[in-house]
Design a protein around this motif. Structure first.
Motif, PDB file in Angstrom:
ATOM      1  N   GLU A  92       0.789  -1.290  -0.130  1.00  0.00           N
ATOM      2  CA  GLU A  92       0.154   0.040   0.034  1.00  0.00           C
ATOM      3  C   GLU A  92       0.780   1.153  -0.042  1.00  0.00           C
ATOM      4  OE1 GLU A  92      -2.580  -0.653   3.126  1.00  0.00           O
ATOM      5  OE2 GLU A  92      -3.852  -2.111   2.454  1.00  0.00           O
ATOM      6  N   GLN A  93       2.104   1.364   0.582  1.00  0.00           N
ATOM      7  CA  GLN A  93       3.031   2.168   0.545  1.00  0.00           C
ATOM      8  C   GLN A  93       3.740   2.585  -0.823  1.00  0.00           C
ATOM      9  OE1 GLN A  93       5.845   2.465   3.650  1.00  0.00           O
ATOM     10  NE2 GLN A  93       4.266   1.506   5.035  1.00  0.00           N
ATOM     11  N   VAL A  94       3.790   1.776  -1.822  1.00  0.00           N
ATOM     12  CA  VAL A  94       4.402   1.759  -3.056  1.00  0.00           C
ATOM     13  C   VAL A  94       3.631   1.059  -4.395  1.00  0.00           C
ATOM     14  CG1 VAL A  94       6.682   1.789  -2.135  1.00  0.00           C
ATOM     15  CG2 VAL A  94       5.711  -0.370  -2.749  1.00  0.00           C
ATOM     16  N   PRO A  95       2.092   1.415  -4.326  1.00  0.00           N
ATOM     17  CA  PRO A  95       1.464   0.946  -5.222  1.00  0.00           C
ATOM     18  C   PRO A  95       1.943   1.229  -6.787  1.00  0.00           C
ATOM     19  CG  PRO A  95       0.403   2.559  -4.470  1.00  0.00           C
ATOM     20  CD  PRO A  95       1.808   2.312  -3.496  1.00  0.00           C
ATOM     21  N   GLU A  96       2.412   2.330  -7.071  1.00  0.00           N
ATOM     22  CA  GLU A  96       2.835   2.721  -8.422  1.00  0.00           C
ATOM     23  C   GLU A  96       4.055   2.085  -8.809  1.00  0.00           C
ATOM     24  OE1 GLU A  96       4.774   4.955  -5.300  1.00  0.00           O
ATOM     25  OE2 GLU A  96       2.584   4.722  -5.740  1.00  0.00           O
ATOM     26  N   ARG A  97       4.891   1.426  -7.666  1.00  0.00           N
ATOM     27  CA  ARG A  97       6.280   0.760  -8.055  1.00  0.00           C
ATOM     28  C   ARG A  97       6.002  -0.633  -8.198  1.00  0.00           C
ATOM     29  NH1 ARG A  97      11.062   3.584  -5.596  1.00  0.00           N
ATOM     30  NH2 ARG A  97      10.597   5.692  -5.871  1.00  0.00           N
ATOM     31  N   LEU A  98       5.057  -1.249  -8.034  1.00  0.00           N
ATOM     32  CA  LEU A  98       4.724  -2.842  -8.271  1.00  0.00           C
ATOM     33  C   LEU A  98       4.246  -2.877  -9.629  1.00  0.00           C
ATOM     34  CD1 LEU A  98       2.700  -2.929  -5.309  1.00  0.00           C
ATOM     35  CD2 LEU A  98       5.141  -3.730  -5.526  1.00  0.00           C
ATOM     36  N   GLY A 100       5.666  -4.153 -12.974  1.00  0.00           N
ATOM     37  CA  GLY A 100       6.830  -4.345 -13.701  1.00  0.00           C
ATOM     38  C   GLY A 100       7.981  -4.681 -13.011  1.00  0.00           C
ATOM     39  N   PHE A 101       9.299  -4.861 -13.708  1.00  0.00           N
ATOM     40  CA  PHE A 101      10.476  -5.437 -12.937  1.00  0.00           C
ATOM     41  C   PHE A 101      11.343  -4.280 -12.988  1.00  0.00           C
ATOM     42  CE2 PHE A 101       8.993  -9.032 -15.230  1.00  0.00           C
ATOM     43  CZ  PHE A 101       8.818 -10.011 -14.049  1.00  0.00           C
ATOM     44  N   VAL A 102      12.085  -4.248 -11.942  1.00  0.00           N
ATOM     45  CA  VAL A 102      13.322  -3.121 -11.826  1.00  0.00           C
ATOM     46  C   VAL A 102      14.430  -3.693 -11.550  1.00  0.00           C
ATOM     47  CG1 VAL A 102      11.768  -1.275 -10.867  1.00  0.00           C
ATOM     48  CG2 VAL A 102      12.992  -2.878  -9.373  1.00  0.00           C
ATOM     49  N   LEU A 103      15.609  -3.109 -11.865  1.00  0.00           N
ATOM     50  CA  LEU A 103      17.014  -3.300 -11.838  1.00  0.00           C
ATOM     51  C   LEU A 103      17.128  -3.235 -10.201  1.00  0.00           C
ATOM     52  CD1 LEU A 103      18.823  -2.092 -14.764  1.00  0.00           C
ATOM     53  CD2 LEU A 103      18.204  -4.427 -14.338  1.00  0.00           C
ATOM     54  N   PRO A 104      17.761  -4.243  -9.651  1.00  0.00           N
ATOM     55  CA  PRO A 104      17.940  -4.248  -8.227  1.00  0.00           C
ATOM     56  C   PRO A 104      18.955  -3.208  -7.845  1.00  0.00           C
ATOM     57  CG  PRO A 104      18.414  -6.418  -8.874  1.00  0.00           C
ATOM     58  CD  PRO A 104      18.134  -5.873  -9.909  1.00  0.00           C
ATOM     59  N   ARG A 105      18.857  -2.251  -7.071  1.00  0.00           N
ATOM     60  CA  ARG A 105      19.774  -1.126  -6.874  1.00  0.00           C
ATOM     61  C   ARG A 105      19.135  -0.246  -5.661  1.00  0.00           C
ATOM     62  NH1 ARG A 105      20.934   1.956 -12.629  1.00  0.00           N
ATOM     63  NH2 ARG A 105      21.720   0.067 -13.587  1.00  0.00           N
ATOM     64  N   GLY A 106      20.400   0.452  -4.992  1.00  0.00           N
ATOM     65  CA  GLY A 106      20.031   0.988  -3.837  1.00  0.00           C
ATOM     66  C   GLY A 106      21.314   0.786  -2.841  1.00  0.00           C
ATOM     67  N   LEU A 107      21.273   1.743  -1.927  1.00  0.00           N
ATOM     68  CA  LEU A 107      22.380   1.595  -0.729  1.00  0.00           C
ATOM     69  C   LEU A 107      21.727   0.638   0.408  1.00  0.00           C
ATOM     70  CD1 LEU A 107      22.999   5.554  -0.490  1.00  0.00           C
ATOM     71  CD2 LEU A 107      24.456   3.709  -1.681  1.00  0.00           C
ATOM     72  N   PRO A 108      22.732   0.160   1.161  1.00  0.00           N
ATOM     73  CA  PRO A 108      22.334  -0.686   2.300  1.00  0.00           C
ATOM     74  C   PRO A 108      21.191  -0.082   2.946  1.00  0.00           C
ATOM     75  CG  PRO A 108      24.615  -0.787   2.164  1.00  0.00           C
ATOM     76  CD  PRO A 108      24.088   0.428   1.142  1.00  0.00           C
ATOM     77  N   GLU A 167      14.069   3.060  -8.931  1.00  0.00           N
ATOM     78  CA  GLU A 167      14.972   1.866  -9.425  1.00  0.00           C
ATOM     79  C   GLU A 167      14.629   1.784 -11.096  1.00  0.00           C
ATOM     80  OE1 GLU A 167      12.507   1.575  -7.543  1.00  0.00           O
ATOM     81  OE2 GLU A 167      13.402   0.643  -5.611  1.00  0.00           O
ATOM     82  N   PRO A 168      15.742   1.819 -12.003  1.00  0.00           N
ATOM     83  CA  PRO A 168      15.589   1.746 -13.371  1.00  0.00           C
ATOM     84  C   PRO A 168      14.799   0.594 -13.894  1.00  0.00           C
ATOM     85  CG  PRO A 168      17.940   1.637 -12.818  1.00  0.00           C
ATOM     86  CD  PRO A 168      17.090   1.481 -11.544  1.00  0.00           C
ATOM     87  N   ALA A 169      14.054   0.851 -14.613  1.00  0.00           N
ATOM     88  CA  ALA A 169      12.887  -0.200 -15.234  1.00  0.00           C
ATOM     89  C   ALA A 169      13.645  -1.291 -16.096  1.00  0.00           C
ATOM     90  CB  ALA A 169      11.787   0.174 -15.970  1.00  0.00           C
ATOM     91  N   PHE A 170      13.227  -2.752 -15.946  1.00  0.00           N
ATOM     92  CA  PHE A 170      14.100  -3.540 -16.638  1.00  0.00           C
ATOM     93  C   PHE A 170      12.814  -4.155 -17.588  1.00  0.00           C
ATOM     94  CE2 PHE A 170      14.649  -8.044 -17.444  1.00  0.00           C
ATOM     95  CZ  PHE A 170      16.174  -7.908 -18.173  1.00  0.00           C
ATOM     96  N   VAL A 171      13.360  -4.091 -19.068  1.00  0.00           N
ATOM     97  CA  VAL A 171      12.470  -4.759 -19.966  1.00  0.00           C
ATOM     98  C   VAL A 171      13.034  -5.637 -20.536  1.00  0.00           C
ATOM     99  CG1 VAL A 171      11.317  -4.292 -21.941  1.00  0.00           C
ATOM    100  CG2 VAL A 171      11.343  -2.543 -20.248  1.00  0.00           C
ATOM    101  N   SER A 172      12.595  -7.031 -20.260  1.00  0.00           N
ATOM    102  CA  SER A 172      13.279  -8.261 -20.634  1.00  0.00           C
ATOM    103  C   SER A 172      13.256  -8.444 -22.132  1.00  0.00           C
ATOM    104  CB  SER A 172      12.554  -9.375 -20.155  1.00  0.00           C
ATOM    105  OG  SER A 172      13.072 -10.841 -20.663  1.00  0.00           O
ATOM    106  N   GLN A 173      14.276  -8.620 -23.051  1.00  0.00           N
ATOM    107  CA  GLN A 173      14.265  -9.093 -24.398  1.00  0.00           C
ATOM    108  C   GLN A 173      14.011 -10.287 -24.779  1.00  0.00           C
ATOM    109  OE1 GLN A 173      17.992  -7.299 -26.156  1.00  0.00           O
ATOM    110  NE2 GLN A 173      17.543  -5.389 -25.357  1.00  0.00           N
ATOM    111  N   SER A 174      13.854 -11.189 -23.577  1.00  0.00           N
ATOM    112  CA  SER A 174      13.538 -12.520 -23.744  1.00  0.00           C
ATOM    113  C   SER A 174      12.300 -13.125 -23.777  1.00  0.00           C
ATOM    114  CB  SER A 174      14.349 -13.348 -22.621  1.00  0.00           C
ATOM    115  OG  SER A 174      15.671 -13.073 -22.786  1.00  0.00           O
ATOM    116  N   TYR A 175      11.275 -12.092 -23.184  1.00  0.00           N
ATOM    117  CA  TYR A 175       9.961 -12.433 -22.900  1.00  0.00           C
ATOM    118  C   TYR A 175       9.090 -10.966 -23.300  1.00  0.00           C
ATOM    119  CZ  TYR A 175      11.875 -15.952 -19.851  1.00  0.00           C
ATOM    120  OH  TYR A 175      12.420 -17.106 -19.218  1.00  0.00           O
ATOM    121  N   GLY A 176       8.186 -11.334 -23.820  1.00  0.00           N
ATOM    122  CA  GLY A 176       7.231  -9.974 -24.151  1.00  0.00           C
ATOM    123  C   GLY A 176       7.342  -9.872 -25.649  1.00  0.00           C
ATOM    124  N   LYS A 177       7.275  -8.494 -25.810  1.00  0.00           N
ATOM    125  CA  LYS A 177       7.233  -7.977 -27.102  1.00  0.00           C
ATOM    126  C   LYS A 177       8.586  -8.337 -27.874  1.00  0.00           C
ATOM    127  CE  LYS A 177       4.129  -4.172 -26.402  1.00  0.00           C
ATOM    128  NZ  LYS A 177       3.940  -2.837 -26.590  1.00  0.00           N
TER     129      LYS A 177
END
Length: 185
Positions: A92-98, A100-108, A167-177
């Motif tokens: 409920e705190q991050v509904p707009e971030r759910l 699609g896929f993102v590249l895992p990034r961030g500080l500890p 986080e940067p979005a990740f769009v797979s070139q293996s699946y989808g369009k």
């Protein structure tokens, strides 16, 4: 020749370390999961007190999962329900971030949370192998690890949002369009 304990306890890190079964691998992975959760907790600043409190309750669950195949089942349906409620709370705190896929990034603690998430997947895969080898694995254990994996992912999004990192979005070139917008024949 199989490895064997030579009687010197200084040269034995874990009583089952030389087992041929996947069970020891499962226990090593869940031990690592517990350590990664501890590392994440140690990186929580005051703005993440609510997450720290939840992770402090979650961390012992990793050790309870660890011993729940060789020993007694030490997690319950109530643990699952609590995790599900926490997952919903943080979603409920991050509904707009759910979406699609993102590249895992961030500080500890974000990298530690991502590694713990991966540890959940490893534990689940090892439970699949144990079940295939005929060992009784209570379904509660993979259910809990799947739920925990999803919760840890959402926690990374919550931490990054609170810190203003997207986080940067990740769009797979293996699946989808197909690449280049081409339609399959």
């Amino acid at each position: 020749m199989a490895f064997r304990f030579n009687g010197n306890f200084d040269e034995l890190c874990y009583p089952f370390i030389y087992e041929q079964s996947w069970l020891c691998d499962f226990e090593v992975v869940t031990d690592e999961l517990c350590a990664l959760l501890g590392a994440a907790i140690s990186h929580m600043d005051d703005s993440l007190d609510d997450l720290r409190a939840d992770l402090e309750r979650i961390q012992p669950l990793a050790f309870h999962v660890n011993g729940s195949i060789r020993g007694r089942l030490a997690v319950s349906e109530a643990d699952l329900q609590w995790l599900a409620a926490r997952l919903q709370h943080y979603r409920e705190q991050v509904p707009e971030r759910l979406n699609g896929f993102v590249l895992p990034r961030g500080l500890p603690p974000v990298p530690q949370l991502h590694m713990a998430r991966s540890g959940c997947k490893k534990a689940i895969r090892l439970m699949v192998r144990l079940e295939q080898d005929g060992m009784q694995v209570p379904m509660l254990l993979p259910r809990l690890c799947n739920l925990l994996c999803n919760l840890l992912h959402v926690l990374t999004l919550v931490v990054n949002q609170r810190r203003g990192l997207i986080e940067p979005a990740f769009v797979s070139q293996s699946y989808g369009k197909p690449v280049g917008g081409e339609q399959p024949a």
